[in-house]
Design an enzyme around this catalytic site. Structure first.
Site, PDB file in Angstrom:
ATOM      1  N   HIS A   1       0.930  -1.206  -0.065  1.00  0.00           N
ATOM      2  CA  HIS A   1      -0.100  -0.032   0.089  1.00  0.00           C
ATOM      3  C   HIS A   1       0.828   1.380  -0.065  1.00  0.00           C
ATOM      4  O   HIS A   1       1.903   1.123   0.574  1.00  0.00           O
ATOM      5  CB  HIS A   1      -0.843   0.032   1.239  1.00  0.00           C
ATOM      6  CG  HIS A   1      -2.065   0.911   1.419  1.00  0.00           C
ATOM      7  ND1 HIS A   1      -1.720   2.356   1.573  1.00  0.00           N
ATOM      8  CD2 HIS A   1      -3.273   0.806   1.110  1.00  0.00           C
ATOM      9  CE1 HIS A   1      -2.859   2.987   1.664  1.00  0.00           C
ATOM     10  NE2 HIS A   1      -3.835   1.943   1.389  1.00  0.00           N
TER      11      HIS A   1
ATOM     12  N   ASP B   1       3.326  -3.779   8.103  1.00  0.00           N
ATOM     13  CA  ASP B   1       2.049  -3.264   8.052  1.00  0.00           C
ATOM     14  C   ASP B   1       0.959  -4.482   8.259  1.00  0.00           C
ATOM     15  O   ASP B   1       0.771  -5.054   7.104  1.00  0.00           O
ATOM     16  CB  ASP B   1       1.710  -2.388   6.572  1.00  0.00           C
ATOM     17  CG  ASP B   1       0.502  -1.850   6.523  1.00  0.00           C
ATOM     18  OD1 ASP B   1      -0.384  -2.231   7.298  1.00  0.00           O
ATOM     19  OD2 ASP B   1       0.291  -1.293   5.328  1.00  0.00           O
TER      20      ASP B   1
ATOM     21  N   GLN C   1      -4.572  -4.959   7.385  1.00  0.00           N
ATOM     22  CA  GLN C   1      -5.219  -5.857   6.826  1.00  0.00           C
ATOM     23  C   GLN C   1      -5.294  -7.293   7.536  1.00  0.00           C
ATOM     24  O   GLN C   1      -6.253  -8.145   7.184  1.00  0.00           O
ATOM     25  CB  GLN C   1      -5.006  -6.141   5.258  1.00  0.00           C
ATOM     26  CG  GLN C   1      -5.282  -4.816   4.514  1.00  0.00           C
ATOM     27  CD  GLN C   1      -6.953  -4.325   4.554  1.00  0.00           C
ATOM     28  OE1 GLN C   1      -7.860  -4.992   4.645  1.00  0.00           O
ATOM     29  NE2 GLN C   1      -6.831  -3.099   4.110  1.00  0.00           N
TER      30      GLN C   1
ATOM     31  N   LYS D   1     -10.194  -0.845  10.356  1.00  0.00           N
ATOM     32  CA  LYS D   1     -10.126  -2.036   9.549  1.00  0.00           C
ATOM     33  C   LYS D   1     -10.364  -3.154  10.367  1.00  0.00           C
ATOM     34  O   LYS D   1     -10.363  -4.277  10.136  1.00  0.00           O
ATOM     35  CB  LYS D   1      -8.786  -2.027   8.842  1.00  0.00           C
ATOM     36  CG  LYS D   1      -8.446  -0.849   8.256  1.00  0.00           C
ATOM     37  CD  LYS D   1      -8.588  -1.089   6.880  1.00  0.00           C
ATOM     38  CE  LYS D   1      -7.951   0.235   6.253  1.00  0.00           C
ATOM     39  NZ  LYS D   1      -8.135   0.644   4.878  1.00  0.00           N
TER      40      LYS D   1
ATOM     41  N   CYS E   1      -4.664   2.011  -3.684  1.00  0.00           N
ATOM     42  CA  CYS E   1      -3.717   2.444  -3.287  1.00  0.00           C
ATOM     43  C   CYS E   1      -2.164   1.714  -3.359  1.00  0.00           C
ATOM     44  O   CYS E   1      -1.414   1.569  -2.359  1.00  0.00           O
ATOM     45  CB  CYS E   1      -3.757   2.913  -1.867  1.00  0.00           C
ATOM     46  SG  CYS E   1      -4.967   4.222  -1.664  1.00  0.00           S
TER      47      CYS E   1
HETATM   48  N1  PLP Z   1      -2.045  -0.295   4.753  1.00  0.00           N
HETATM   49  C1  PLP Z   1      -2.932  -1.118   4.188  1.00  0.00           C
HETATM   50  C2  PLP Z   1      -2.437  -2.428   4.007  1.00  0.00           C
HETATM   51  C3  PLP Z   1      -4.117  -0.498   3.927  1.00  0.00           C
HETATM   52  O1  PLP Z   1      -5.148  -1.101   3.367  1.00  0.00           O
HETATM   53  C4  PLP Z   1      -4.544   0.855   4.448  1.00  0.00           C
HETATM   54  C5  PLP Z   1      -5.822   1.295   4.225  1.00  0.00           C
HETATM   55  O2  PLP Z   1      -6.219   1.257   3.145  1.00  0.00           O
HETATM   56  C6  PLP Z   1      -3.247   1.572   5.230  1.00  0.00           C
HETATM   57  C7  PLP Z   1      -2.061   0.918   5.146  1.00  0.00           C
HETATM   58  C8  PLP Z   1      -3.641   3.045   5.413  1.00  0.00           C
HETATM   59  O3  PLP Z   1      -4.464   3.062   6.455  1.00  0.00           O
HETATM   60  P1  PLP Z   1      -4.909   4.404   7.039  1.00  0.00           P
HETATM   61  O4  PLP Z   1      -5.723   5.056   6.103  1.00  0.00           O
HETATM   62  O5  PLP Z   1      -6.137   3.791   8.160  1.00  0.00           O
HETATM   63  O6  PLP Z   1      -3.944   4.929   7.949  1.00  0.00           O
END
Ligand code: PLP
Length: 577
Positions: free
Chosen positions: A119, A199, A202, A225, A378
């Site tokens: 992402h 990260d 998910q 999430k 993204c």
């Molecule tokens: N990392 C992953 C894998 C994501 O799916 C997302 C959001 O879609 C993010 C980071 C960013 O999360 P946030 O917008 O809650 O900071």
């Protein structure tokens, strides 16, 4: 299964017309758990106060609830101590805090390694970090269809060396659903002193997470999430890693002592929590963490079963192409020739459909009350590597059920059949429709007479076939119309309006506009409100957010061309006179 715990699904429950809420976009954000909402309400109504400051009762209660939430998160991710859990605004902030606070002196290699499916939130901070410190970026590759199997794992092991400073990798890909075998990867990486940033955004709602077992240096995630609120997230770090990390959010509450020219910071976690924190958010997230911890085995079983069912159902459509690890799981159309057998994906499934604009399909589903996501999710570099503009992503959560999947499949099937039957009908009536088009506003009157989304959609598809197509060589930056989620071109070709978009719905709308513009030209009408016209045809509420600006800009282009032509004609006439 857990649906009754999510109030979103009971809104308008007794109103059949408003009740279709097939929510299959949980990877974007999950629905909120009842106890999360209740805990946040209770805080606001019964003991609202700031934390770590006041001696009065509400302040003490607020501090206690806030710190209890930290403990609940520690327990969920099996951190060694609660002080390793830092509240942030979300995964994005957490990763930026690591990238801004890491000292280059604590890194040994010269290259940052990121997973191809990352992402942007776990890519862009590292890109900036690499630029700042003159490091290289390298990529962990997937197969050409987004699969990470033993083959890709072996290739990754070959990449790990003393030259790698840091590995940034998701536990689970948001775009593909792939679960990555992090325990093995981090064990190998640690042998080369590679700092690991995971990260987990998910992962938390779907699989068990044990940061001590993973042995990662940092692990981040977002509350929204995992059934919690927006605007709250977590940065976990090993205590020694957090001690070495510099705080990047400076302000109140995070200090031991301050002078005009000097400061000494608190120990973690408080050194990273400058300013008044999101107290309600933290309390809500604590509730979500407790729910996930208590139910994760049942959630996993439930979601795995649904995921298998979803794959089987989707694989009946020959034109549908799945990407990611789900594509490697055996189905009737797909003999698994990848070298892993374990279930290596959560119930997030990404696919494209041959000869179909995914935005059209998503819009069709949305009219039927189904929420799915289309786009690059993204993860633009991933889409470029997969040679795709985007995918349609269906993402499940603990509240999803078989009925949701059946409803989705029924409407995908309907959409594809509709398209086939329109093609057949068009072939049969082609000659007739050319003649009919000589009548004014034939397309418009058919749309206007249609009732219900299915019929309007059918007419738009038919209208799209009548669009005068702008030839490929004229689709340039000069004729391009901005603002639409799909590419759109509009211009005059051989003295007539012509246009193109990959989206059939957009082509249909353009055909209606051009039908009217052609008529206006022949009648010498230069001032005409095309937007109001579409509204009059009952179409405006079918424009998706991502198309509204594009359609408005297409109308501006028509207006400009009409006025330029009118002026040119007037000048020519004056010269003649
Ligand atoms: N990392 C992953 C894998 C994501 O799916 C997302 C959001 O879609 C993010 C980071 C960013 O999360 P946030 O917008 O809650 O900071």
């Amino acid at each position: 299964m857990f649906k009754s715990r999510f109030p979103y699904f009971s809104v308008n429950a007794d109103d059949k017309n408003k009740n279709t809420r097939v929510y299959l976009d949980s990877a974007a954000t999950t629905q909120k758990l009842d106890s999360v909402l209740l805990a946040m309400d209770n805080y606001h109504q019964e003991y609202n106060a700031s934390v770590h400051r006041g001696a009065y009762q509400s302040a003490q209660l607020a501090t206690k609830a806030y710190e209890q939430a930290r403990v609940k998160i520690q327990q969920l991710i099996s951190a060694k101590k609660a002080d390793e859990v830092i509240f942030t605004s979300g995964a994005t902030e957490s990763i930026n805090m690591i990238a801004n606070g890491l000292s280059i002196n604590d890194l040994s290699g010269t290259t940052i390694l990121v997973m191809a499916s990352e992402h942007h939130a776990n890519l862009l901070p590292w890109q900036a970090f690499a630029k700042r410190h003159k490091l290289n970026m390298d990529v962990i590759e997937l197969s050409s269809d987004g699969i990470f199997s033993e083959r890709e794992l072996s290739r990754l092991y070959e990449q790990l060396s003393d030259d790698i400073a840091l590995i940034a990798i998701a536990h689970v890909s948001n775009a593909l659903g792939n679960i990555y075998p992090l325990e093995d990867i981090i064990e190998k990486a640690a042998k080369h002193n590679i700092v690991s940033v995971v990260d987990g955004t998910q992962a938390l709602a779907h699989i068990s997470v044990d940061v001590q077992k993973l042995n990662c240096d940092f692990y981040v995630f977002s509350g929204h999430k995992m059934y919690g609120p927006c605007g709250i997230g977590v940065l976990y770090g090993k205590y020694e890693a957090l001690t070495a990390l510099a705080p990047s959010k400076l302000g109140g509450e995070m200090v031991v002592d301050v002078d005009f020219s000097a400061v000494s910071f608190q120990m973690p976690p408080l050194k990273f929590e400058g300013g008044t924190p999101n107290i309600a958010g933290a309390i809500g997230l604590g509730e979500a963490a407790e729910f996930v911890k208590n139910n994760i085995e049942e959630i996993k079983r439930h979601e795995e079963k649904l995921h298998q069912y979803l794959i089987r159902q989707l694989s009946q459509f020959d034109s549908l192409i799945m990407v990611g690890n789900s594509a490697a799981l055996p189905t009737k159309n797909n003999i698994n020739n990848h070298d892993f057998s374990e279930h290596l994906s959560i119930g997030t499934l990404s696919f494209t459909v041959k000869n179909q604009q995914l935005n059209d399909l998503a819009l069709y589903l949305s009219q039927a009350g189904v929420a799915v996501r289309v786009g690059h999710h993204c993860a633009m570099p991933l889409m470029k590597r997969l040679k795709l503009q985007g995918t349609l992503r269906v993402s499940l959560a603990c509240y999803s059920d078989l009925k949701d999947i059946d409803y989705l499949i029924e409407h995908i099937s309907h959409f594809l059949r509709l398209d086939e039957s329109q093609a057949r009908l068009h072939a049969l009536t082609e000659t007739k429709s050319v003649d009919e088009n000589k009548q004014h506003f034939l397309l418009a009157s058919k749309v206007q007479q249609s009732r219900g989304w299915d019929n309007v959609y059918r007419q738009l598809l038919l209208a799209s076939k009548s669009l005068r197509i702008l030839p490929q060589e004229l689709r340039t930056s000069l004729t391009s119309v901005s603002g639409c989620e799909t590419d759109l071109w509009l211009a005059m070709a051989d003295d007539r309006f012509a246009a193109y978009s990959q989206s059939k719905v957009v082509r249909g709308i353009l055909a209606l506009l051009i039908e009217r513009a052609d008529h206006n030209i022949s009648c010498g009408i230069h001032d005409f409100d095309y937007l109001q016209y579409l509204e009059f045809l009952g179409l405006s509420h079918y424009f998706s957010e991502g198309r509204r600006d594009g359609i408005a800009n297409a109308i501006k282009t028509i207006d400009v061309i009409m006025k330029t032509n009118a002026n040119a004609n007037a000048n020519a006439k004056t010269n003649e006179d």
